[in-house]
Design an enzyme around this catalytic site. Structure first.
Site, PDB file in Angstrom:
ATOM      1  N   ASP A  34      28.446  33.689  45.224  1.00  0.00           N
ATOM      2  CA  ASP A  34      29.176  34.694  45.992  1.00  0.00           C
ATOM      3  C   ASP A  34      28.308  35.067  47.205  1.00  0.00           C
ATOM      4  O   ASP A  34      27.195  34.572  47.362  1.00  0.00           O
ATOM      5  CB  ASP A  34      29.417  35.912  45.093  1.00  0.00           C
ATOM      6  CG  ASP A  34      30.095  37.062  45.815  1.00  0.00           C
ATOM      7  OD1 ASP A  34      31.121  36.814  46.475  1.00  0.00           O
ATOM      8  OD2 ASP A  34      29.596  38.195  45.727  1.00  0.00           O
ATOM      9  N   ALA A  71      28.246  38.810  49.454  1.00  0.00           N
ATOM     10  CA  ALA A  71      27.712  40.183  49.422  1.00  0.00           C
ATOM     11  C   ALA A  71      27.301  40.593  48.015  1.00  0.00           C
ATOM     12  O   ALA A  71      28.085  40.503  47.073  1.00  0.00           O
ATOM     13  CB  ALA A  71      28.749  41.158  49.964  1.00  0.00           C
ATOM     14  N   ALA A  93      35.799  52.871  46.231  1.00  0.00           N
ATOM     15  CA  ALA A  93      35.945  51.674  47.051  1.00  0.00           C
ATOM     16  C   ALA A  93      35.463  50.428  46.317  1.00  0.00           C
ATOM     17  O   ALA A  93      35.958  49.320  46.554  1.00  0.00           O
ATOM     18  CB  ALA A  93      35.180  51.829  48.358  1.00  0.00           C
ATOM     19  N   MET A 130      36.335  45.437  43.749  1.00  0.00           N
ATOM     20  CA  MET A 130      35.456  44.518  44.463  1.00  0.00           C
ATOM     21  C   MET A 130      35.501  43.109  43.864  1.00  0.00           C
ATOM     22  O   MET A 130      35.510  42.931  42.656  1.00  0.00           O
ATOM     23  CB  MET A 130      34.027  45.048  44.439  1.00  0.00           C
ATOM     24  CG  MET A 130      33.082  44.309  45.350  1.00  0.00           C
ATOM     25  SD  MET A 130      33.587  44.426  47.070  1.00  0.00           S
ATOM     26  CE  MET A 130      32.340  43.428  47.853  1.00  0.00           C
ATOM     27  N   LYS A 188      40.442  40.684  50.596  1.00  0.00           N
ATOM     28  CA  LYS A 188      40.466  42.012  51.210  1.00  0.00           C
ATOM     29  C   LYS A 188      41.865  42.625  51.288  1.00  0.00           C
ATOM     30  O   LYS A 188      42.018  43.841  51.195  1.00  0.00           O
ATOM     31  CB  LYS A 188      39.825  41.955  52.610  1.00  0.00           C
ATOM     32  CG  LYS A 188      38.350  41.540  52.577  1.00  0.00           C
ATOM     33  CD  LYS A 188      37.534  42.457  51.669  1.00  0.00           C
ATOM     34  CE  LYS A 188      36.081  42.052  51.575  1.00  0.00           C
ATOM     35  NZ  LYS A 188      35.696  41.476  50.299  1.00  0.00           N
ATOM     36  N   HIS A 222      42.422  43.906  47.920  1.00  0.00           N
ATOM     37  CA  HIS A 222      41.507  45.024  47.694  1.00  0.00           C
ATOM     38  C   HIS A 222      42.085  46.312  48.285  1.00  0.00           C
ATOM     39  O   HIS A 222      42.109  47.363  47.622  1.00  0.00           O
ATOM     40  CB  HIS A 222      40.157  44.701  48.349  1.00  0.00           C
ATOM     41  CG  HIS A 222      39.048  45.621  47.946  1.00  0.00           C
ATOM     42  ND1 HIS A 222      37.812  45.169  47.563  1.00  0.00           N
ATOM     43  CD2 HIS A 222      38.982  46.982  47.880  1.00  0.00           C
ATOM     44  CE1 HIS A 222      37.030  46.207  47.269  1.00  0.00           C
ATOM     45  NE2 HIS A 222      37.719  47.318  47.470  1.00  0.00           N
ATOM     46  N   ARG A 259      40.478  34.941  43.867  1.00  0.00           N
ATOM     47  CA  ARG A 259      39.981  35.348  42.562  1.00  0.00           C
ATOM     48  C   ARG A 259      40.975  36.283  41.867  1.00  0.00           C
ATOM     49  O   ARG A 259      41.669  37.030  42.563  1.00  0.00           O
ATOM     50  CB  ARG A 259      38.645  36.083  42.734  1.00  0.00           C
ATOM     51  CG  ARG A 259      37.551  35.242  43.350  1.00  0.00           C
ATOM     52  CD  ARG A 259      36.433  36.157  43.793  1.00  0.00           C
ATOM     53  NE  ARG A 259      35.295  35.379  44.276  1.00  0.00           N
ATOM     54  CZ  ARG A 259      34.278  35.919  44.923  1.00  0.00           C
ATOM     55  NH1 ARG A 259      34.260  37.210  45.187  1.00  0.00           N
ATOM     56  NH2 ARG A 259      33.272  35.172  45.328  1.00  0.00           N
ATOM     57  N   ASP A 297      28.480  38.880  41.422  1.00  0.00           N
ATOM     58  CA  ASP A 297      28.150  40.251  41.031  1.00  0.00           C
ATOM     59  C   ASP A 297      29.382  41.082  40.696  1.00  0.00           C
ATOM     60  O   ASP A 297      29.273  42.294  40.518  1.00  0.00           O
ATOM     61  CB  ASP A 297      27.337  40.949  42.132  1.00  0.00           C
ATOM     62  CG  ASP A 297      28.141  41.158  43.412  1.00  0.00           C
ATOM     63  OD1 ASP A 297      28.803  40.196  43.842  1.00  0.00           O
ATOM     64  OD2 ASP A 297      28.097  42.267  43.977  1.00  0.00           O
TER      65      ASP A 297
END
Length: 276
Positions: free
Chosen positions: A16, A18, A49, A53, A57, A60, A164, A190
């Site tokens: 991944d 970030a 927020a 994750m 986006k 999200h 995902r 993560d």
């Protein structure tokens, strides 16, 4: 005649971005999401927020708008629930904000450049999947390359019909690498959607607990804490990551290399990942 057994070993690691390879604490997307909703008069915390994750986006933003505490504010301000056109509009506003935050938080996570050098020496390929769009990766990739990290192949939000937690981006990376055995892949991430992505592909999964979204502090913030508090937060993050049930949990990519050797030994014994 007894057929020869073909030995399987780790051939590729898909990272991944970030919180895993760059941006310790996965702060770039979070700050942008908070600013985005503040621009609409909606108050949101960093913790809120972070909840969705790992997905693309657009999804999200949509997931955030469906959080009860956010949804109620939106309806109060706009007089109605959000619709797809609202998400489209917010995404257009979000991307420039995230570009700024990516530039601010694009530092490599300690250990990744040394790790990738060793992986290349071992002829292990490096790929990446991400919830970032190509437009955002076009900014991040050169920043990472300048610091010593570069993936062989990339797959990103909008690159495949599904993001995902489906395995489509993983399959895209495998196709680009010319590899077809999921057992020879490790997915390092993560977030839960990223771990689930690896499981859906059928590969080994490694969850990153301390450097990423779960703990959510920059390296400077973490190091500034009293030792007892720092250790408590790290243990808590490890526990939360274990709940996502990856094959292994590490603090950061700096701890990955011994697991490559361990997974190779398990492959020699004919063992398989949790997902299988």
């Amino acid at each position: 005649m007894v057929g020869l057994m073909i030995k399987t070993s780790v051939e590729a690691i898909i990272f991944d971005w970030a919180g895993t390879t760059v941006d310790f604490g996965s702060r770039a997307p979070m700050g942008a999401f908070v600013k985005l909703f503040q621009s609409e008069g909606v108050e949101m915390t960093i913790s809120q927020a972070r909840i969705p994750m790992g997905i693309n986006k657009w999804d999200h933003i949509n997931a955030l708008l469906n959080l009860p505490e956010i949804k109620s504010q939106w309806i109060r301000i706009h007089g109605r629930p959000h619709i797809s056109a609202d998400v489209d509009r917010l995404l257009e506003v979000f991307v420039p904000m995230n570009k700024v935050s990516i530039r601010e938080c694009g530092q490599l996570i300690p250990g990744i450049s040394e790790l990738t050098k060793t992986l290349r020496e071992r002829h292990i390929k490096i790929g990446s999947t991400t919830g970032y769009t190509k437009e955002l990766l076009d900014i991040l990739v050169p920043i990472a390359k300048e610091q010593g990290y570069e993936a062989d192949v990339l797959s990103y939000s909008g690159d495949t019909p599904l993001g995902r937690p489906s395995a489509q981006m993983m399959h895209k990376c495998a196709l680009q690498l010319g590899l077809d055995n999921p057992l020879s892949f490790i997915k390092v991430d993560d977030t839960l959607p990223g771990i689930e992505e690896g499981k859906a592909f059928g590969c080994w999964t490694v969850g990153v607990a301390v450097s990423g979204n779960v703990l959510g502090l920059s390296l400077e913030e973490l190091n500034a804490l009293p030792r007892e508090e720092s250790e408590y937060l790290k243990d808590s993050a490890r526990g939360k990551m274990k709940e996502m049930q990856p094959d292994y949990v590490i603090d950061s990519v700096a701890d990955l290399l011994p697991l490559v050797d361990k997974i190779n030994r398990r492959l020699d014994l004919g063992e398989k990942p949790i997902s299988l």
